[in-house]
Structures are given as C-alpha cells and as structure tokens.
Scaffold this motif. Structure first.
Motif, PDB file in Angstrom:
ATOM      1  N   LEU A 127      38.757  47.111  63.939  1.00 21.04           N
ATOM      2  CA  LEU A 127      37.690  45.947  63.729  1.00 21.04           C
ATOM      3  C   LEU A 127      36.875  45.755  65.222  1.00 21.04           C
ATOM      4  CD1 LEU A 127      39.397  43.000  62.140  1.00 21.04           C
ATOM      5  CD2 LEU A 127      38.146  45.059  61.025  1.00 21.04           C
ATOM      6  N   VAL A 128      37.749  45.899  66.260  1.00 18.76           N
ATOM      7  CA  VAL A 128      36.807  46.010  67.554  1.00 18.76           C
ATOM      8  C   VAL A 128      36.393  47.241  67.777  1.00 18.76           C
ATOM      9  CG1 VAL A 128      37.324  45.909  70.156  1.00 18.76           C
ATOM     10  CG2 VAL A 128      38.526  44.467  68.541  1.00 18.76           C
ATOM     11  N   ILE A 157      45.372  34.739  67.326  1.00 19.49           N
ATOM     12  CA  ILE A 157      46.149  35.261  68.623  1.00 19.49           C
ATOM     13  C   ILE A 157      46.390  36.388  68.799  1.00 19.49           C
ATOM     14  CG2 ILE A 157      48.821  35.084  69.398  1.00 19.49           C
ATOM     15  CD1 ILE A 157      49.095  32.512  68.372  1.00 19.49           C
ATOM     16  N   LEU A 158      46.333  37.295  67.806  1.00 26.20           N
ATOM     17  CA  LEU A 158      46.417  38.725  67.998  1.00 26.20           C
ATOM     18  C   LEU A 158      44.934  39.367  68.528  1.00 26.20           C
ATOM     19  CD1 LEU A 158      47.766  40.082  64.644  1.00 26.20           C
ATOM     20  CD2 LEU A 158      48.979  39.763  66.854  1.00 26.20           C
ATOM     21  N   LYS A 164      41.464  40.610  75.451  1.00 22.91           N
ATOM     22  CA  LYS A 164      41.805  39.944  76.596  1.00 22.91           C
ATOM     23  C   LYS A 164      40.426  39.568  77.309  1.00 22.91           C
ATOM     24  CE  LYS A 164      45.771  43.293  77.633  1.00 22.91           C
ATOM     25  NZ  LYS A 164      45.744  43.933  76.235  1.00 22.91           N
ATOM     26  N   ASN A 165      40.028  40.211  78.437  1.00 25.76           N
ATOM     27  CA  ASN A 165      38.804  39.797  79.117  1.00 25.76           C
ATOM     28  C   ASN A 165      37.547  39.786  78.382  1.00 25.76           C
ATOM     29  OD1 ASN A 165      40.434  39.059  81.388  1.00 25.76           O
ATOM     30  ND2 ASN A 165      40.364  41.035  82.368  1.00 25.76           N
ATOM     31  N   GLU A 221      41.233  27.680  72.934  1.00 25.43           N
ATOM     32  CA  GLU A 221      40.687  29.208  72.785  1.00 25.43           C
ATOM     33  C   GLU A 221      41.152  29.700  71.559  1.00 25.43           C
ATOM     34  OE1 GLU A 221      40.937  31.784  76.835  1.00 25.43           O
ATOM     35  OE2 GLU A 221      42.771  30.470  76.567  1.00 25.43           O
ATOM     36  N   VAL A 222      41.736  29.464  70.827  1.00 24.83           N
ATOM     37  CA  VAL A 222      42.568  29.872  69.675  1.00 24.83           C
ATOM     38  C   VAL A 222      41.794  28.859  68.480  1.00 24.83           C
ATOM     39  CG1 VAL A 222      44.428  29.948  67.899  1.00 24.83           C
ATOM     40  CG2 VAL A 222      44.833  31.053  70.210  1.00 24.83           C
TER      41      VAL A 222
END
Length: 306
Positions: A127-128, A157-158, A164-165, A221-222
């Motif tokens: 997906l990314v 969470i995944l 990450k950043n 954040e989640v």
C-alpha cells in the motif's frame, strides 16, 4: 417445648441436596430447549424484532439466529418465544440485551496474530509503495464489522510502525463500521482492558497506549486516523475507494446468497490492486471467487486485479 438437638447435615446430605437442585435446573433447561424447538412463535418474534429494531432477521442463518435468541430466552426464564415476546412488550429495555446477544462482538488487538504478520510484512508495504509516488499519498482501509475497534486500531498501529517518520506524509483513513451502537461508542473512546491487549508485546503496549487506572487508552496518533460509524453491510449504501478491506468472521453468520452479495459489494468497493481479508472459517463463493486472486490462501487474503 424442647424439640431436641438440631443436627447439622453431613457433607453427603449437603451434596445430595445440591445435586437435586442441579438436576431440577438441568431438567428445566432441557424442557425449555425442547419447547423452543417446537415453538411456532419463532416467526412472529423475528418479525417483531425486525419491525422494532430495524435488525433484519431474515439475512441470518436460522440455526445461528435461533441460538443467539435462545440465549436471552433462557436468561430471562421465558418458557417460550411467546412468553419472551410478552417480556419485550412489557420491558423494551430488553431489546438492548437482545441486540447485544445477536451481534456477536468478540475481538482483541491483533486477533489471529499470524494474519497481522502477513498484513505487516506484505500488505502494508505494498500500500505504501503504490502511494509513495503520488501527489496525494492517500491510504484508505475499511474494518467491516469492527466490534469495539480493536481491529481498526491494530491496523493503524501497523501503518504507524511501518511508516515511522513518514507517517505524517500520508493521508491515512481507517474506517471501522458495525451495527452495534454500544460497541462503536467503546471504539470511539479507545479504552480497553488488559485482556484485550494480551497479544501485544510490552514495547507495542508501551508505545501505543497509556495506562488509565486498570485500563489502557489508545494514543492520539492512532486515534486521529480512525473513524467509527454505524453501517449495515446489507441495507446501507456501499462505501467505496478502499485499498484494504478486512471483514473477518462476520459473513459466516449470513445466508449463502447474502454472503455472495456482500463479497461482490466488497470487490466493487476496492481500488484496483486492493486487498481483501476474510475470516479463516469463511470462503469466497461462486462469482466472487472468480473476481479475486488468492494472495495467501491460508490467511484468506485476496487481491483485486481488474
């Protein structure tokens, strides 16, 4: 007048009395079960439930539906469906307990961890990668039949752990839907007990939750990338444009024709190259099976190619 000394019952007499009580309870339960099997009031009860709650009883497999209703019939000591129907009319608050019994909401964070390992290893990176070169890096995920939100937050969470950043460089929206209002309210709060987090390692628990008394609160954040709303998979308009749809252990309770209808609907709701995950005890049916390509058979993971 002296009635003589009072003798305490010995253990064997106490056990005999206990067993008598148990036998009566068992016999009463068997009698109720037999009565319900032959009870003609079942159809009227179904129509009444549908009319008063909007919960369409006809979509569900009868054996499953009857088992769930019988939970409340026995809990209220009703000897028949007619008696339970009278109770519903007398005490409308019983509908709340009934709907809770009918909507099976069993979940936990990272339920079936092996499935989430595949999502983290293969699905999320895909997906990314597919979105990384676009001007708007949008990722949309649907947790259908989300119960109290554990699955939706697990997916969030995944994504956070993978990106990450770069997490804030993507426009991520995870939508959790269910028909149970109470479960959705719990999902929106994002507060869970220790047992819900039993599949989490200490590092994940510490990073994504903070302690709140005996419970755990999901971090903002989640929470900020998740949205929860009531949605009936069968009767409400379809939601579209998803990169991943997870619908596990929901369709199994529906009649076969409804299952196939839903699978085709999920296919249309996915973008090309999107992933679809169902429960391990579920299978794609007929037409739907020819539309999806199997990506991981064991984990019931499929992909939309066209």
């Amino acid at each position: 007048m002296d009635n003589g000394p009072v003798r305490k019952a010995n253990d064997s007499e106490i056990n005999k009395e206990k067993n008598k009580g148990k036998s009566k309870e068992i016999n009463r339960g068997i009698k109720t079960y037999q009565n319900l099997e032959k009870d003609p009031g079942f159809e009227l009860l179904k129509r009444t439930i549908s009319g008063n709650t909007g919960f369409n009883c006809e979509y569900y497999k009868e054996a499953h539906f009857k088992r769930r209703i019988n939970v409340r019939v026995r809990a209220t000591n009703s000897e028949s469906y007619g008696a339970y129907l009278k109770l519903l009319k007398k005490d409308p608050e019983e509908y709340e307990f009934l709907l809770d019994a009918l909507t099976v909401n069993v979940s936990e964070f990272f339920r079936n961890p092996e499935t989430f390992r595949i999502i983290e290893k293969d699905v999320v990176p895909s997906l990314v990668t597919n979105r990384s070169g676009l001007f708007i890096r949008s990722i949309r995920i649907w947790s259908a039949g989300c119960a109290a939100g554990e699955e939706a937050y697990s997916l969030a969470i995944l994504l956070h752990r993978t990106l990450k950043n770069d997490f804030n460089k993507y426009r991520i929206r995870i939508i959790g839907t269910d028909i149970d209002i109470q479960s959705l309210e719990k999902a929106k709060k994002g507060i869970y007990n220790e047992n819900s987090l039993k599949n989490l390692d200490p590092g994940t628990k510490e990073r994504y939750f903070f302690k709140q008394g005996d419970n755990y609160q999901v971090i903002d954040e989640v929470k900020n990338i998740t949205q929860f709303k009531r949605h009936d998979l069968i009767s409400d308009p379809r939601i579209d444009h998803f990169d991943l749809i997870v619908c596990r252990n929901v369709m199994i309770y529906f009649k076969k024709e409804i299952q196939e209808q839903l699978q085709l609907s999920f296919y249309r709701a996915l973008e090309k190259g999107g992933f679809f995950i169902i429960g391990k005890s579920e299978t794609l049916l007929d037409t739907a099976s020819s539309f999806f390509r199997s990506y991981n058979t064991r984990e019931r993971l499929y992909i939309k190619e066209i």
